[in-house]
Scaffold this motif. Sequence first.
Motif, PDB file in Angstrom:
ATOM      1  N   ILE A  83       0.833  -1.203   0.000  1.00 47.66           N
ATOM      2  CA  ILE A  83       0.000   0.000   0.000  1.00 47.66           C
ATOM      3  C   ILE A  83       0.867   1.251   0.000  1.00 47.66           C
ATOM      4  CG2 ILE A  83      -1.679   1.280   1.371  1.00 47.66           C
ATOM      5  CD1 ILE A  83      -2.535  -1.416   2.514  1.00 47.66           C
ATOM      6  N   SER A  84       0.369   2.293  -0.673  1.00 52.65           N
ATOM      7  CA  SER A  84       1.064   3.574  -0.678  1.00 52.65           C
ATOM      8  C   SER A  84       0.068   4.703  -0.905  1.00 52.65           C
ATOM      9  CB  SER A  84       2.116   3.592  -1.793  1.00 52.65           C
ATOM     10  OG  SER A  84       2.810   4.810  -1.804  1.00 52.65           O
ATOM     11  N   ILE A  85       0.414   5.866  -0.384  1.00 53.36           N
ATOM     12  CA  ILE A  85      -0.359   7.068  -0.708  1.00 53.36           C
ATOM     13  C   ILE A  85      -0.028   7.456  -2.148  1.00 53.36           C
ATOM     14  CG2 ILE A  85      -0.642   9.532  -0.218  1.00 53.36           C
ATOM     15  CD1 ILE A  85      -0.030   8.842   2.746  1.00 53.36           C
ATOM     16  N   ASN A  86       1.244   7.354  -2.485  1.00 59.47           N
ATOM     17  CA  ASN A  86       1.712   7.656  -3.842  1.00 59.47           C
ATOM     18  C   ASN A  86       1.865   6.344  -4.604  1.00 59.47           C
ATOM     19  OD1 ASN A  86       1.902  10.450  -3.289  1.00 59.47           O
ATOM     20  ND2 ASN A  86       3.810  10.073  -2.217  1.00 59.47           N
ATOM     21  N   ASN A  87       0.742   5.731  -4.861  1.00 58.95           N
ATOM     22  CA  ASN A  87       0.739   4.412  -5.486  1.00 58.95           C
ATOM     23  C   ASN A  87       1.051   4.489  -6.979  1.00 58.95           C
ATOM     24  OD1 ASN A  87      -2.083   5.551  -5.054  1.00 58.95           O
ATOM     25  ND2 ASN A  87      -2.404   4.169  -6.778  1.00 58.95           N
ATOM     26  N   ARG A  88       1.626   3.437  -7.460  1.00 55.73           N
ATOM     27  CA  ARG A  88       1.848   3.276  -8.897  1.00 55.73           C
ATOM     28  C   ARG A  88       0.627   2.583  -9.493  1.00 55.73           C
ATOM     29  NH1 ARG A  88       7.564   2.462 -10.767  1.00 55.73           N
ATOM     30  NH2 ARG A  88       7.223   4.694 -10.837  1.00 55.73           N
ATOM     31  N   ASN A  89       0.214   1.504  -8.874  1.00 49.02           N
ATOM     32  CA  ASN A  89      -0.941   0.736  -9.324  1.00 49.02           C
ATOM     33  C   ASN A  89      -2.125   1.122  -8.431  1.00 49.02           C
ATOM     34  OD1 ASN A  89      -2.861  -1.270  -9.842  1.00 49.02           O
ATOM     35  ND2 ASN A  89      -1.302  -2.815 -10.210  1.00 49.02           N
ATOM     36  N   PRO A  90      -3.262   1.502  -9.016  1.00 51.56           N
ATOM     37  CA  PRO A  90      -4.419   1.881  -8.206  1.00 51.56           C
ATOM     38  C   PRO A  90      -4.860   0.796  -7.211  1.00 51.56           C
ATOM     39  CG  PRO A  90      -4.815   2.410 -10.515  1.00 51.56           C
ATOM     40  CD  PRO A  90      -3.529   1.638 -10.453  1.00 51.56           C
ATOM     41  N   VAL A  91      -4.536  -0.462  -7.488  1.00 47.94           N
ATOM     42  CA  VAL A  91      -4.866  -1.558  -6.578  1.00 47.94           C
ATOM     43  C   VAL A  91      -4.169  -1.356  -5.222  1.00 47.94           C
ATOM     44  CG1 VAL A  91      -4.571  -4.063  -6.227  1.00 47.94           C
ATOM     45  CG2 VAL A  91      -5.275  -3.189  -8.441  1.00 47.94           C
ATOM     46  N   ILE A  99      -3.833   5.714   5.207  1.00 45.45           N
ATOM     47  CA  ILE A  99      -3.257   7.037   4.923  1.00 45.45           C
ATOM     48  C   ILE A  99      -2.828   7.703   6.226  1.00 45.45           C
ATOM     49  CG2 ILE A  99      -3.812   9.382   4.145  1.00 45.45           C
ATOM     50  CD1 ILE A  99      -5.547   8.051   1.925  1.00 45.45           C
ATOM     51  N   ALA A 100      -3.665   7.605   7.257  1.00 43.63           N
ATOM     52  CA  ALA A 100      -3.322   8.210   8.556  1.00 43.63           C
ATOM     53  C   ALA A 100      -2.035   7.594   9.114  1.00 43.63           C
ATOM     54  CB  ALA A 100      -4.472   8.028   9.541  1.00 43.63           C
ATOM     55  N   LEU A 101      -1.908   6.275   9.039  1.00 39.33           N
ATOM     56  CA  LEU A 101      -0.703   5.605   9.534  1.00 39.33           C
ATOM     57  C   LEU A 101       0.513   5.989   8.695  1.00 39.33           C
ATOM     58  CD1 LEU A 101       0.796   3.696  11.398  1.00 39.33           C
ATOM     59  CD2 LEU A 101      -0.026   1.781   9.977  1.00 39.33           C
ATOM     60  N   LEU A 102       0.360   6.004   7.376  1.00 38.32           N
ATOM     61  CA  LEU A 102       1.479   6.382   6.506  1.00 38.32           C
ATOM     62  C   LEU A 102       1.898   7.833   6.751  1.00 38.32           C
ATOM     63  CD1 LEU A 102       0.384   4.538   3.256  1.00 38.32           C
ATOM     64  CD2 LEU A 102       2.511   4.130   4.527  1.00 38.32           C
ATOM     65  N   LYS A 143      15.746   3.810  -9.555  1.00 38.67           N
ATOM     66  CA  LYS A 143      15.715   3.712 -11.023  1.00 38.67           C
ATOM     67  C   LYS A 143      14.279   3.882 -11.527  1.00 38.67           C
ATOM     68  CE  LYS A 143      20.043   2.107 -11.664  1.00 38.67           C
ATOM     69  NZ  LYS A 143      21.070   2.969 -12.090  1.00 38.67           N
ATOM     70  N   CYS A 144      13.321   3.296 -10.789  1.00 32.56           N
ATOM     71  CA  CYS A 144      11.914   3.380 -11.196  1.00 32.56           C
ATOM     72  C   CYS A 144      11.081   4.300 -10.302  1.00 32.56           C
ATOM     73  CB  CYS A 144      11.283   1.994 -11.194  1.00 32.56           C
ATOM     74  SG  CYS A 144      11.968   0.870 -12.422  1.00 32.56           S
ATOM     75  N   HIS A 145      11.609   4.636  -9.113  1.00 29.38           N
ATOM     76  CA  HIS A 145      10.829   5.449  -8.172  1.00 29.38           C
ATOM     77  C   HIS A 145      11.469   6.798  -7.852  1.00 29.38           C
ATOM     78  CE1 HIS A 145       7.818   2.396  -7.437  1.00 29.38           C
ATOM     79  NE2 HIS A 145       8.771   1.500  -7.288  1.00 29.38           N
ATOM     80  N   GLY A 146      12.629   7.071  -8.414  1.00 24.65           N
ATOM     81  CA  GLY A 146      13.282   8.367  -8.187  1.00 24.65           C
ATOM     82  C   GLY A 146      12.839   9.369  -9.242  1.00 24.65           C
ATOM     83  N   ASN A 147      13.766  10.182  -9.696  1.00 24.97           N
ATOM     84  CA  ASN A 147      13.489  11.146 -10.767  1.00 24.97           C
ATOM     85  C   ASN A 147      13.679  10.430 -12.102  1.00 24.97           C
ATOM     86  OD1 ASN A 147      12.936  13.294  -9.019  1.00 24.97           O
ATOM     87  ND2 ASN A 147      15.117  13.624  -8.712  1.00 24.97           N
ATOM     88  N   VAL A 148      12.610   9.877 -12.594  1.00 20.26           N
ATOM     89  CA  VAL A 148      12.628   9.040 -13.790  1.00 20.26           C
ATOM     90  C   VAL A 148      12.380   9.907 -15.025  1.00 20.26           C
ATOM     91  CG1 VAL A 148      11.621   7.006 -14.882  1.00 20.26           C
ATOM     92  CG2 VAL A 148      11.726   7.144 -12.394  1.00 20.26           C
ATOM     93  N   GLU A 149      13.198   9.672 -16.060  1.00 17.64           N
ATOM     94  CA  GLU A 149      13.070  10.457 -17.293  1.00 17.64           C
ATOM     95  C   GLU A 149      13.143   9.544 -18.504  1.00 17.64           C
ATOM     96  OE1 GLU A 149      16.390  13.126 -16.944  1.00 17.64           O
ATOM     97  OE2 GLU A 149      15.329  14.461 -15.572  1.00 17.64           O
ATOM     98  N   GLY A 150      12.903  10.121 -19.671  1.00 15.85           N
ATOM     99  CA  GLY A 150      13.104   9.443 -20.944  1.00 15.85           C
ATOM    100  C   GLY A 150      12.165   8.281 -21.201  1.00 15.85           C
ATOM    101  N   THR A 159       2.153   2.204 -18.889  1.00 12.14           N
ATOM    102  CA  THR A 159       1.717   1.047 -18.106  1.00 12.14           C
ATOM    103  C   THR A 159       0.805   1.458 -16.959  1.00 12.14           C
ATOM    104  OG1 THR A 159       3.835  -0.017 -18.637  1.00 12.14           O
ATOM    105  CG2 THR A 159       2.544  -0.996 -16.862  1.00 12.14           C
ATOM    106  N   TYR A 160       1.131   2.576 -16.331  1.00 15.38           N
ATOM    107  CA  TYR A 160       0.379   3.076 -15.172  1.00 15.38           C
ATOM    108  C   TYR A 160       0.022   4.540 -15.401  1.00 15.38           C
ATOM    109  CZ  TYR A 160       2.455  -1.003 -12.847  1.00 15.38           C
ATOM    110  OH  TYR A 160       2.850  -2.273 -12.502  1.00 15.38           O
ATOM    111  N   PRO A 161      -1.056   4.813 -16.137  1.00 16.01           N
ATOM    112  CA  PRO A 161      -1.401   6.204 -16.475  1.00 16.01           C
ATOM    113  C   PRO A 161      -1.628   7.114 -15.262  1.00 16.01           C
ATOM    114  CG  PRO A 161      -2.759   4.644 -17.717  1.00 16.01           C
ATOM    115  CD  PRO A 161      -1.960   3.850 -16.739  1.00 16.01           C
ATOM    116  N   GLU A 162      -2.002   6.534 -14.110  1.00 15.39           N
ATOM    117  CA  GLU A 162      -2.259   7.337 -12.910  1.00 15.39           C
ATOM    118  C   GLU A 162      -1.101   7.262 -11.910  1.00 15.39           C
ATOM    119  OE1 GLU A 162      -6.194   6.557 -11.295  1.00 15.39           O
ATOM    120  OE2 GLU A 162      -6.830   5.906 -13.288  1.00 15.39           O
ATOM    121  N   ASP A 163       0.094   6.931 -12.383  1.00 16.58           N
ATOM    122  CA  ASP A 163       1.262   6.745 -11.512  1.00 16.58           C
ATOM    123  C   ASP A 163       1.557   7.972 -10.662  1.00 16.58           C
ATOM    124  OD1 ASP A 163       3.709   5.463 -10.573  1.00 16.58           O
ATOM    125  OD2 ASP A 163       4.717   6.986 -11.779  1.00 16.58           O
ATOM    126  N   LYS A 164       1.800   7.728  -9.359  1.00 16.74           N
ATOM    127  CA  LYS A 164       2.206   8.782  -8.430  1.00 16.74           C
ATOM    128  C   LYS A 164       3.484   8.374  -7.689  1.00 16.74           C
ATOM    129  CE  LYS A 164      -2.564   9.052  -7.243  1.00 16.74           C
ATOM    130  NZ  LYS A 164      -3.443   8.810  -6.130  1.00 16.74           N
TER     131      LYS A 164
END
Length: 184
Positions: A83-91, A99-102, A143-150, A159-164
């Motif tokens: 689980i994440s507040i800034n989830n990649r996958n909406p699942v 959210i309160a705990l995070l 590599k995938c969760h930092g400042n990703v470019e290109g 793959t994840y249009p709503e990625d956060k």
Amino acid sequence: MRHFPLLSLFLTSTLLTASPLSEEQMVTKGSEASALLLQKLGGELKNQMQTNGSMGALHFCSQNALTLTEQIAKESKTSIKRISINNRNPVNKANKDEIALLNEWDKLVKNGQPLPAQKLVKVSDSTIMYYKPIVINNEACLKCHGNVEGALAKAIHTTYPEDKATGYKMGDLRGMIAITIKRD
């Protein structure tokens, strides 16, 4: 058809006298399941990064992370979510209580305080929630969760249009593992 009354009696008495898990056993079960998930998922992602680069890791994660999580849940006889507040996958989107705990844990991280190894929440007399924080503690994660470019940034967005789930730095709280454990 043959009947086995002694076997039936044995199985019935065994099922009736099987003792439910103690709180300590439930914590151990949560700890072992979360460690196994992190080990297997992390190992697979590391392997993908080494053999196929970040694109391979992204493809593996999008195709296999949920299945791997479900497999470990089944093996451990629990229910597991990442689980994440800034989830990649909406699942993997956190609910209000999560959210309160995070947010509570994120404040600890930002104030330089240590995170707890886990948090337990009693849901009922027979069920607890076991929460384990996930912290960015490996450069490979960035590599995938930092400042990703290109091309990778484009592939993530495709793959994840709503990625956060980008923009993280070392030591940031990424999310948590939530495990539902039943006493019996």
